[in-house]
Design an enzyme around this catalytic site. Sequence first.
Site, PDB file in Angstrom:
ATOM      1  N   GLY A  57      -2.724   5.596 -10.607  1.00 47.02           N
ATOM      2  CA  GLY A  57      -2.757   4.561  -9.586  1.00 47.02           C
ATOM      3  C   GLY A  57      -2.375   3.204 -10.143  1.00 47.02           C
ATOM      4  O   GLY A  57      -2.470   2.953 -11.346  1.00 47.02           O
ATOM      5  N   CYS A  58      -1.929   2.325  -9.245  1.00 47.17           N
ATOM      6  CA  CYS A  58      -1.571   0.956  -9.619  1.00 47.17           C
ATOM      7  C   CYS A  58      -2.058   0.012  -8.527  1.00 47.17           C
ATOM      8  O   CYS A  58      -3.043   0.297  -7.861  1.00 47.17           O
ATOM      9  CB  CYS A  58      -0.073   0.834  -9.861  1.00 47.17           C
ATOM     10  N   GLN A  59      -1.386  -1.095  -8.322  1.00 44.09           N
ATOM     11  CA  GLN A  59      -1.804  -2.076  -7.320  1.00 44.09           C
ATOM     12  C   GLN A  59      -1.416  -1.659  -5.899  1.00 44.09           C
ATOM     13  O   GLN A  59      -2.224  -1.710  -4.992  1.00 44.09           O
ATOM     14  CB  GLN A  59      -1.225  -3.454  -7.649  1.00 44.09           C
TER      15      GLN A  59
END
Length: 146
Positions: free
Chosen positions: A98-100
């Site tokens: 996951g990221c932003q």
Amino acid sequence: MTRCLAFLLLLLHFLFVSCSSGAKVVTIDVQAAKNLIQTNHVYLDVRTVGEFVKGHVDAAKIINIPYMVDTSKGRMKNQDFLKEVSSTFSKEDYVVVGCQSGVRSLYATSDLLADGFKNVKDMGGGYMDWVRNKFRVKTPEAKEEL
């Protein structure tokens, strides 16, 4: 190198890896990611250290290895990303990336699959969707928030 040029280079890299890799990125929504994280998957947060420290997914098993790093010339791909991930995970580990917002995690997942990781999934929507769904997060102010 400007941010726009860096983004274009990343996009070209992603397209190249996607076309040359036999493995297809599987993107799941945040609810599915939450379910996997609560069972046997590790959460790999690929945001910058600064983003991670401000707040992150509340997961029992969470690792932060940035896919992009901030430099004096702007944000650039972490050249040691695959090496750092390989020293932390085996190619058989179950990982949710996951990221932003879901962009960097898509690139990171594609790179991991191309490198031989077998059980990685991309969390679409990223941390922003996680927060929007009011799932638990950890922040510096409070260890756990709703």
